[in-house]
Scaffold this active site. Structure first.
Site, PDB file in Angstrom:
ATOM      1  N   LYS A  85     -12.213  -5.021   2.119  1.00  0.00           N
ATOM      2  CA  LYS A  85     -11.756  -3.861   3.102  1.00  0.00           C
ATOM      3  C   LYS A  85     -12.633  -2.810   3.006  1.00  0.00           C
ATOM      4  CE  LYS A  85      -7.707  -1.442   4.260  1.00  0.00           C
ATOM      5  NZ  LYS A  85      -6.233  -0.922   4.091  1.00  0.00           N
ATOM      6  N   CYS A 115      -3.956   6.144  -0.068  1.00  0.00           N
ATOM      7  CA  CYS A 115      -3.294   4.927  -0.526  1.00  0.00           C
ATOM      8  C   CYS A 115      -2.977   4.953  -1.873  1.00  0.00           C
ATOM      9  CB  CYS A 115      -4.474   3.586  -0.095  1.00  0.00           C
ATOM     10  SG  CYS A 115      -4.720   3.705   1.344  1.00  0.00           S
ATOM     11  N   CYS A 120       0.863  -1.184   0.094  1.00  0.00           N
ATOM     12  CA  CYS A 120      -0.001  -0.198  -0.168  1.00  0.00           C
ATOM     13  C   CYS A 120       0.937   1.247  -0.042  1.00  0.00           C
ATOM     14  CB  CYS A 120      -0.930   0.033   1.253  1.00  0.00           C
ATOM     15  SG  CYS A 120      -2.293   1.290   1.038  1.00  0.00           S
ATOM     16  N   ARG A 166     -11.218   7.608   3.160  1.00  0.00           N
ATOM     17  CA  ARG A 166     -10.837   6.565   2.327  1.00  0.00           C
ATOM     18  C   ARG A 166     -12.152   5.960   1.710  1.00  0.00           C
ATOM     19  NH1 ARG A 166      -5.636   6.709   3.626  1.00  0.00           N
ATOM     20  NH2 ARG A 166      -4.780   5.716   5.499  1.00  0.00           N
ATOM     21  N   SER A 209      -6.564  -3.110  14.405  1.00  0.00           N
ATOM     22  CA  SER A 209      -6.012  -2.406  15.545  1.00  0.00           C
ATOM     23  C   SER A 209      -7.131  -1.889  16.568  1.00  0.00           C
ATOM     24  CB  SER A 209      -5.060  -1.047  15.132  1.00  0.00           C
ATOM     25  OG  SER A 209      -6.166  -0.129  14.382  1.00  0.00           O
ATOM     26  N   LYS A 231     -11.816  -7.535   6.300  1.00  0.00           N
ATOM     27  CA  LYS A 231     -11.236  -6.628   7.331  1.00  0.00           C
ATOM     28  C   LYS A 231     -12.071  -5.282   7.444  1.00  0.00           C
ATOM     29  CE  LYS A 231      -7.179  -3.698   7.526  1.00  0.00           C
ATOM     30  NZ  LYS A 231      -6.240  -3.204   7.079  1.00  0.00           N
ATOM     31  N   GLU A 249     -16.604  -7.591  -4.880  1.00  0.00           N
ATOM     32  CA  GLU A 249     -15.408  -7.259  -4.769  1.00  0.00           C
ATOM     33  C   GLU A 249     -14.523  -8.596  -4.616  1.00  0.00           C
ATOM     34  OE1 GLU A 249     -13.120  -4.749  -4.732  1.00  0.00           O
ATOM     35  OE2 GLU A 249     -14.264  -3.198  -4.371  1.00  0.00           O
ATOM     36  N   TYR A 295      -2.956  -8.965  16.445  1.00  0.00           N
ATOM     37  CA  TYR A 295      -2.088  -8.238  17.220  1.00  0.00           C
ATOM     38  C   TYR A 295      -1.968  -9.129  18.588  1.00  0.00           C
ATOM     39  CZ  TYR A 295      -2.311  -4.562  14.146  1.00  0.00           C
ATOM     40  OH  TYR A 295      -2.514  -3.993  12.791  1.00  0.00           O
TER      41      TYR A 295
HETATM   42  C1  PBG Z   1      -3.002   0.272   4.575  1.00  0.00           C
HETATM   43  C2  PBG Z   1      -3.703  -0.272   6.173  1.00  0.00           C
HETATM   44  C3  PBG Z   1      -4.405   0.027   7.096  1.00  0.00           C
HETATM   45  C4  PBG Z   1      -4.660  -1.301   7.951  1.00  0.00           C
HETATM   46  C5  PBG Z   1      -3.941  -2.225   7.158  1.00  0.00           C
HETATM   47  N1  PBG Z   1      -3.439  -1.590   5.982  1.00  0.00           N
HETATM   48  C6  PBG Z   1      -5.129   1.160   7.423  1.00  0.00           C
HETATM   49  C7  PBG Z   1      -5.836   1.915   6.471  1.00  0.00           C
HETATM   50  O1  PBG Z   1      -6.505   1.483   5.728  1.00  0.00           O
HETATM   51  O2  PBG Z   1      -6.348   3.143   6.908  1.00  0.00           O
HETATM   52  C8  PBG Z   1      -5.367  -1.102   8.949  1.00  0.00           C
HETATM   53  C9  PBG Z   1      -4.796  -2.229  10.011  1.00  0.00           C
HETATM   54  C10 PBG Z   1      -5.183  -2.237  11.416  1.00  0.00           C
HETATM   55  O3  PBG Z   1      -6.198  -1.257  11.791  1.00  0.00           O
HETATM   56  O4  PBG Z   1      -5.039  -3.033  12.262  1.00  0.00           O
HETATM   57  N2  PBG Z   1      -3.958   0.883   3.899  1.00  0.00           N
END
Ligand code: PBG
Length: 334
Positions: free
Chosen positions: A201, A135, A125, A223, A280, A254, A239, A319
């Site tokens: 995603k 991105c 990315c 985004r 996260s 995700k 998708e 994590y």
């Molecule tokens: C990059 C990306 C992101 C995450 C993984 N790859 C951030 C986003 O899309 O803003 C998020 C992972 C997480 O929150 O643990 N594009």
């Protein structure tokens, strides 16, 4: 003789009377070989840096600090890591992302040197590498240009492959990114390198802590013009089908917890290995509640991982991987 009806004879509690019996009839288990742990690597030397919004998660410099972490992970039975990079500088086109000596490329080589068998997945990315934090490549109006971005994503994936990555994982959500990356890899002899596609995603507020960890928050806007709308599941199927048609080897949903229905839908529809990313925000919410003494962390983590597995994920990116395996090791030995 008195007639005993079916409902009176049914006693599900018969199979819940002891831990061993419960384990015997358990439908789901977490196998360490299905866990992937994300790792943040940051340009520099001798650093292991705390991330405020993600207690227990660190940024490592691609040197001995990273080596120590890799050794610890493999001693716990973790076989796969997912790399994110924090470069020394950013620019408009994210050129550090495809620098052969960029932080992720260095980290890949370092990991392979200490542990050849560690599966290295690299996030493909641009948001950590562009000044604007989007991105991809912006046009004059500040809109991410799809096809131009794909050229860059192809270049980034190729540089990861050359550094020794085992799997590349495009997360930019550009249309056609899997095809562009497949072509770029194939023309240079990497036709055996798998692509783990972030297929569904979603544009999620659960990425908040990650953006602090990776310094990747967009400078303006959001985004939503490339990531998916949380109201949609049929769109996720579409998708994912596109990624499969373009050559994805592993598909992904995700975040995980707010999208367990999407995970189970994907499992039913597609025969490819299915990954779920326990992101996260999902991590930090549990940590925050646990730090406040409001929940029992170990049990909540286990229950969370079970829910993702039960929904149908084959692979879980989390994590919690390290912590979960150290605590399950503790409880086994007690
Ligand atoms: C990059 C990306 C992101 C995450 C993984 N790859 C951030 C986003 O899309 O803003 C998020 C992972 C997480 O929150 O643990 N594009």
């Amino acid at each position: 003789m008195e007639h005993i009806g079916r409902t009176e004879r049914e006693r599900p509690r018969r199979l819940r009377s002891s831990p061993k019996l419960r384990a015997l009839v358990s439908e789901t288990s977490i196998d360490p070989s299905h866990l992937v742990t994300p790792i943040f690597v940051k340009e520099g030397a001798g650093t292991k840096e705390k991330i405020d919004a993600m207690p227990g998660v660190f940024r490592f410099s691609p040197d001995e600090e990273l080596e120590k972490e890799i050794n610890e992970l493999s001693s716990l039975g973790i076989n796969a890591v997912l790399l994110f990079g924090l470069p020394a500088q950013k620019d408009q086109v994210g050129s550090e992302a495809y620098n052969p000596d960029g932080v992720v490329q260095k980290a890949i080589r370092r990991i392979k040197r200490v542990n050849e068998d560690m599966i290295v997945v690299s996030d493909v990315c641009m948001c950590e590498y562009t000044q604007h934090g989007h991105c991809g490549i912006l046009d004059r109006n500040g809109v991410v240009e799809n096809d131009k971005t794909n050229e860059y994503l192809g270049r980034i994936a190729l540089s990861h492959a050359k550094a020794g990555a085992d799997i590349v994982a495009p997360s930019a959500m550009m249309d056609g990114q899997v095809r562009a990356i497949r072509q770029s890899l194939d023309t240079e002899g990497f036709e055996s390198l798998p692509i783990m596609a972030y297929s569904a995603k979603y544009a999620s507020a659960f990425y908040g802590p990650f953006r602090e960890a990776a310094g990747s928050a967009p400078r303006f806007g959001d985004r939503k013009s490339y990531q998916m709308d949380s109201r949609n599941v049929r769109e996720a199927i579409r998708e994912t089908q596109l990624d499969v048609d373009q050559g994805a080897d592993i598909i992904m949903v995700k975040p995980a917890l707010p999208y367990l229905d999407v995970i189970s839908e994907m499992k039913r529809r597609f025969a490819l290995p299915l990954a779920a990313y326990n992101v996260s925000g999902e991590y930090s919410m549990i940590k925050a509640a646990s730090i406040n003494g409001w929940i029992e962390e170990e049990r909540v983590v286990e229950e969370t991982l079970h829910s993702i597995k039960r929904a149908g994920a084959d692979i879980i990116i989390t994590y919690f991987a390290k912590q979960y395996l150290s605590s399950s090791r503790r409880s086994k030995s007690s």
